[in-house]
Design a protein around this motif. Sequence first.
Motif, PDB file in Angstrom:
ATOM      1  N   LEU A 163     -27.332 -26.525  -7.573  1.00 46.79           N
ATOM      2  CA  LEU A 163     -25.899 -26.744  -7.350  1.00 46.79           C
ATOM      3  C   LEU A 163     -25.666 -27.000  -5.868  1.00 46.79           C
ATOM      4  O   LEU A 163     -26.119 -26.231  -5.018  1.00 46.79           O
ATOM      5  N   THR A 164     -24.965 -28.085  -5.559  1.00 50.03           N
ATOM      6  CA  THR A 164     -24.667 -28.378  -4.155  1.00 50.03           C
ATOM      7  C   THR A 164     -23.277 -28.992  -4.038  1.00 50.03           C
ATOM      8  O   THR A 164     -22.581 -29.191  -5.037  1.00 50.03           O
ATOM      9  N   GLY A 165     -22.876 -29.265  -2.814  1.00 52.05           N
ATOM     10  CA  GLY A 165     -21.543 -29.825  -2.568  1.00 52.05           C
ATOM     11  C   GLY A 165     -21.377 -30.029  -1.079  1.00 52.05           C
ATOM     12  O   GLY A 165     -22.352 -30.037  -0.331  1.00 52.05           O
ATOM     13  N   GLY A 166     -20.152 -30.171  -0.651  1.00 46.40           N
ATOM     14  CA  GLY A 166     -19.854 -30.247   0.775  1.00 46.40           C
ATOM     15  C   GLY A 166     -18.857 -29.155   1.099  1.00 46.40           C
ATOM     16  O   GLY A 166     -18.285 -28.538   0.191  1.00 46.40           O
ATOM     17  N   ILE A 167     -18.635 -28.915   2.366  1.00 49.78           N
ATOM     18  CA  ILE A 167     -17.659 -27.904   2.764  1.00 49.78           C
ATOM     19  C   ILE A 167     -16.283 -28.287   2.204  1.00 49.78           C
ATOM     20  O   ILE A 167     -15.866 -29.437   2.287  1.00 49.78           O
ATOM     21  N   GLY A 168     -15.636 -27.330   1.532  1.00 43.13           N
ATOM     22  CA  GLY A 168     -14.302 -27.590   0.991  1.00 43.13           C
ATOM     23  C   GLY A 168     -14.265 -28.335  -0.335  1.00 43.13           C
ATOM     24  O   GLY A 168     -13.189 -28.702  -0.799  1.00 43.13           O
ATOM     25  N   THR A 169     -15.425 -28.543  -0.973  1.00 41.86           N
ATOM     26  CA  THR A 169     -15.395 -29.252  -2.264  1.00 41.86           C
ATOM     27  C   THR A 169     -15.165 -28.303  -3.440  1.00 41.86           C
ATOM     28  O   THR A 169     -14.812 -28.742  -4.531  1.00 41.86           O
ATOM     29  N   GLY A 170     -15.398 -26.990  -3.219  1.00 37.95           N
ATOM     30  CA  GLY A 170     -15.183 -26.024  -4.303  1.00 37.95           C
ATOM     31  C   GLY A 170     -16.463 -25.545  -4.961  1.00 37.95           C
ATOM     32  O   GLY A 170     -16.443 -25.039  -6.081  1.00 37.95           O
ATOM     33  N   LYS A 171     -17.582 -25.659  -4.258  1.00 40.59           N
ATOM     34  CA  LYS A 171     -18.878 -25.257  -4.825  1.00 40.59           C
ATOM     35  C   LYS A 171     -18.899 -23.771  -5.183  1.00 40.59           C
ATOM     36  O   LYS A 171     -19.423 -23.391  -6.234  1.00 40.59           O
TER      37      LYS A 171
ATOM     38  N   THR B 209     -12.638 -35.546  -2.639  1.00 44.85           N
ATOM     39  CA  THR B 209     -12.543 -36.587  -1.610  1.00 44.85           C
ATOM     40  C   THR B 209     -12.594 -35.947  -0.221  1.00 44.85           C
ATOM     41  O   THR B 209     -12.320 -34.752  -0.062  1.00 44.85           O
ATOM     42  N   LYS B 210     -12.904 -36.759   0.772  1.00 46.58           N
ATOM     43  CA  LYS B 210     -12.953 -36.264   2.152  1.00 46.58           C
ATOM     44  C   LYS B 210     -11.579 -35.722   2.572  1.00 46.58           C
ATOM     45  O   LYS B 210     -11.489 -34.713   3.274  1.00 46.58           O
ATOM     46  N   GLU B 211     -10.522 -36.386   2.122  1.00 44.39           N
ATOM     47  CA  GLU B 211      -9.157 -35.943   2.456  1.00 44.39           C
ATOM     48  C   GLU B 211      -8.888 -34.554   1.869  1.00 44.39           C
ATOM     49  O   GLU B 211      -8.273 -33.696   2.516  1.00 44.39           O
ATOM     50  N   GLN B 212      -9.365 -34.339   0.631  1.00 45.41           N
ATOM     51  CA  GLN B 212      -9.184 -33.022   0.007  1.00 45.41           C
ATOM     52  C   GLN B 212     -10.012 -31.958   0.724  1.00 45.41           C
ATOM     53  O   GLN B 212      -9.551 -30.834   0.917  1.00 45.41           O
ATOM     54  N   GLN B 213     -11.232 -32.325   1.116  1.00 45.24           N
ATOM     55  CA  GLN B 213     -12.061 -31.386   1.886  1.00 45.24           C
ATOM     56  C   GLN B 213     -11.309 -30.935   3.136  1.00 45.24           C
ATOM     57  O   GLN B 213     -11.235 -29.741   3.437  1.00 45.24           O
ATOM     58  N   LEU B 214     -10.764 -31.903   3.848  1.00 45.05           N
ATOM     59  CA  LEU B 214     -10.048 -31.633   5.097  1.00 45.05           C
ATOM     60  C   LEU B 214      -8.876 -30.682   4.852  1.00 45.05           C
ATOM     61  O   LEU B 214      -8.721 -29.660   5.536  1.00 45.05           O
ATOM     62  N   GLU B 215      -8.084 -31.014   3.854  1.00 41.55           N
ATOM     63  CA  GLU B 215      -6.893 -30.222   3.503  1.00 41.55           C
ATOM     64  C   GLU B 215      -7.281 -28.779   3.163  1.00 41.55           C
ATOM     65  O   GLU B 215      -6.662 -27.817   3.640  1.00 41.55           O
ATOM     66  N   ARG B 216      -8.328 -28.628   2.346  1.00 48.30           N
ATOM     67  CA  ARG B 216      -8.740 -27.293   1.888  1.00 48.30           C
ATOM     68  C   ARG B 216      -9.302 -26.447   3.025  1.00 48.30           C
ATOM     69  O   ARG B 216      -9.047 -25.247   3.097  1.00 48.30           O
ATOM     70  N   ILE B 217     -10.079 -27.065   3.916  1.00 46.43           N
ATOM     71  CA  ILE B 217     -10.670 -26.306   5.029  1.00 46.43           C
ATOM     72  C   ILE B 217      -9.581 -25.837   5.990  1.00 46.43           C
ATOM     73  O   ILE B 217      -9.608 -24.707   6.473  1.00 46.43           O
ATOM     74  N   ILE B 218      -8.622 -26.709   6.267  1.00 45.33           N
ATOM     75  CA  ILE B 218      -7.516 -26.341   7.165  1.00 45.33           C
ATOM     76  C   ILE B 218      -6.767 -25.144   6.582  1.00 45.33           C
ATOM     77  O   ILE B 218      -6.478 -24.163   7.274  1.00 45.33           O
ATOM     78  N   GLU B 219      -6.496 -25.213   5.273  1.00 44.71           N
ATOM     79  CA  GLU B 219      -5.742 -24.145   4.599  1.00 44.71           C
ATOM     80  C   GLU B 219      -6.562 -22.853   4.518  1.00 44.71           C
ATOM     81  O   GLU B 219      -6.067 -21.771   4.805  1.00 44.71           O
ATOM     82  N   ARG B 220      -7.840 -22.975   4.150  1.00 45.67           N
ATOM     83  CA  ARG B 220      -8.684 -21.794   3.914  1.00 45.67           C
ATOM     84  C   ARG B 220      -9.117 -21.116   5.209  1.00 45.67           C
ATOM     85  O   ARG B 220      -9.103 -19.899   5.325  1.00 45.67           O
ATOM     86  N   ASN B 221      -9.528 -21.911   6.201  1.00 43.92           N
ATOM     87  CA  ASN B 221     -10.124 -21.352   7.419  1.00 43.92           C
ATOM     88  C   ASN B 221      -9.149 -21.288   8.591  1.00 43.92           C
ATOM     89  O   ASN B 221      -9.509 -20.805   9.660  1.00 43.92           O
ATOM     90  N   GLY B 222      -7.948 -21.839   8.396  1.00 41.40           N
ATOM     91  CA  GLY B 222      -6.965 -21.822   9.477  1.00 41.40           C
ATOM     92  C   GLY B 222      -7.386 -22.660  10.675  1.00 41.40           C
ATOM     93  O   GLY B 222      -7.050 -22.350  11.817  1.00 41.40           O
ATOM     94  N   LEU B 223      -8.134 -23.741  10.414  1.00 39.79           N
ATOM     95  CA  LEU B 223      -8.617 -24.594  11.505  1.00 39.79           C
ATOM     96  C   LEU B 223      -7.620 -25.709  11.798  1.00 39.79           C
ATOM     97  O   LEU B 223      -6.800 -26.066  10.952  1.00 39.79           O
ATOM     98  N   SER B 224      -7.738 -26.271  12.995  1.00 43.54           N
ATOM     99  CA  SER B 224      -6.963 -27.473  13.298  1.00 43.54           C
ATOM    100  C   SER B 224      -7.594 -28.639  12.547  1.00 43.54           C
ATOM    101  O   SER B 224      -8.751 -28.559  12.109  1.00 43.54           O
ATOM    102  N   GLU B 225      -6.852 -29.731  12.434  1.00 40.25           N
ATOM    103  CA  GLU B 225      -7.388 -30.908  11.739  1.00 40.25           C
ATOM    104  C   GLU B 225      -8.652 -31.418  12.434  1.00 40.25           C
ATOM    105  O   GLU B 225      -9.622 -31.810  11.784  1.00 40.25           O
ATOM    106  N   GLU B 226      -8.643 -31.361  13.766  1.00 35.37           N
ATOM    107  CA  GLU B 226      -9.791 -31.846  14.543  1.00 35.37           C
ATOM    108  C   GLU B 226     -11.037 -30.985  14.281  1.00 35.37           C
ATOM    109  O   GLU B 226     -12.134 -31.505  14.063  1.00 35.37           O
ATOM    110  N   GLU B 227     -10.851 -29.655  14.281  1.00 37.36           N
ATOM    111  CA  GLU B 227     -11.979 -28.741  14.036  1.00 37.36           C
ATOM    112  C   GLU B 227     -12.523 -28.921  12.618  1.00 37.36           C
ATOM    113  O   GLU B 227     -13.738 -28.936  12.398  1.00 37.36           O
ATOM    114  N   ALA B 228     -11.606 -29.055  11.659  1.00 38.09           N
ATOM    115  CA  ALA B 228     -12.018 -29.234  10.262  1.00 38.09           C
ATOM    116  C   ALA B 228     -12.793 -30.538  10.094  1.00 38.09           C
ATOM    117  O   ALA B 228     -13.827 -30.580   9.417  1.00 38.09           O
ATOM    118  N   ALA B 229     -12.310 -31.599  10.735  1.00 32.62           N
ATOM    119  CA  ALA B 229     -12.986 -32.904  10.650  1.00 32.62           C
ATOM    120  C   ALA B 229     -14.390 -32.829  11.249  1.00 32.62           C
ATOM    121  O   ALA B 229     -15.336 -33.422  10.718  1.00 32.62           O
TER     122      ALA B 229
END
Length: 202
Positions: free
Chosen positions: A6-14, A136-156
């Motif tokens: 099982l694999t995925g990317g950060i924020g994909t929901g693995k 999608t990459k956009e969803q990854q970005l959105e989820r990481i910002i929400e989950r980790n409290g990161l800025s958009e730049e840090e999440a990207a």
Amino acid sequence: MMKIGLTGGIGTGKSTVAKLFRAQGWVVVDADQIAKQVVEPHEPAFEAIVTVFGDDIVDEETGALDREKLGRIVFQDQEKRQQLNDIVHPAVRERMTAEAEEAFDYGAEVVVLDIPLLIESDLFHLVDCTVLVYATKEQQLERIIERNGLSEEEAAKRINAQMPIDEKRAKVDDIIDNRRGFEALKTEVEAYVNRIHQELHY
């Protein structure tokens, strides 16, 4: 018996998919958890790390690795990062394989090896087939910002440090689509589990 990678990317929901697999009765062996276990005091990998990096990386109070100090060393020096990986990765692979075999001995039909860097580390030989949790990459970005409290730049930055999710998608056997919310994801997981069981029994 089947071993699934099982694999995925950060924020994909693995991690969510791993929980859903467990809820379906599958054994999940988590590479990240094992990576922490194999470097605990008195483990062979712990001793090897201290030999290579010195006693300074051991926390005087706890006797455990000072992860922050070790992180600073390997972050700045690619050669040292490789030395650390050369110690930790084989220990993780060995422990994961042993836990999978133990689960099969106890009657498990399916064992999932949850390996974030399965593709990047070319660990296909450890499993019978692979499945990627996709968003999608956009969803990854959105989820990481929400989950980790990161800025958009840090999440990207975190996303861009990994192999692009669409590139990963081309290298695996199956996809679990996590673009449409939790209920749709549950349905995807159940369908995948049912299909694997059918393959095992027919």
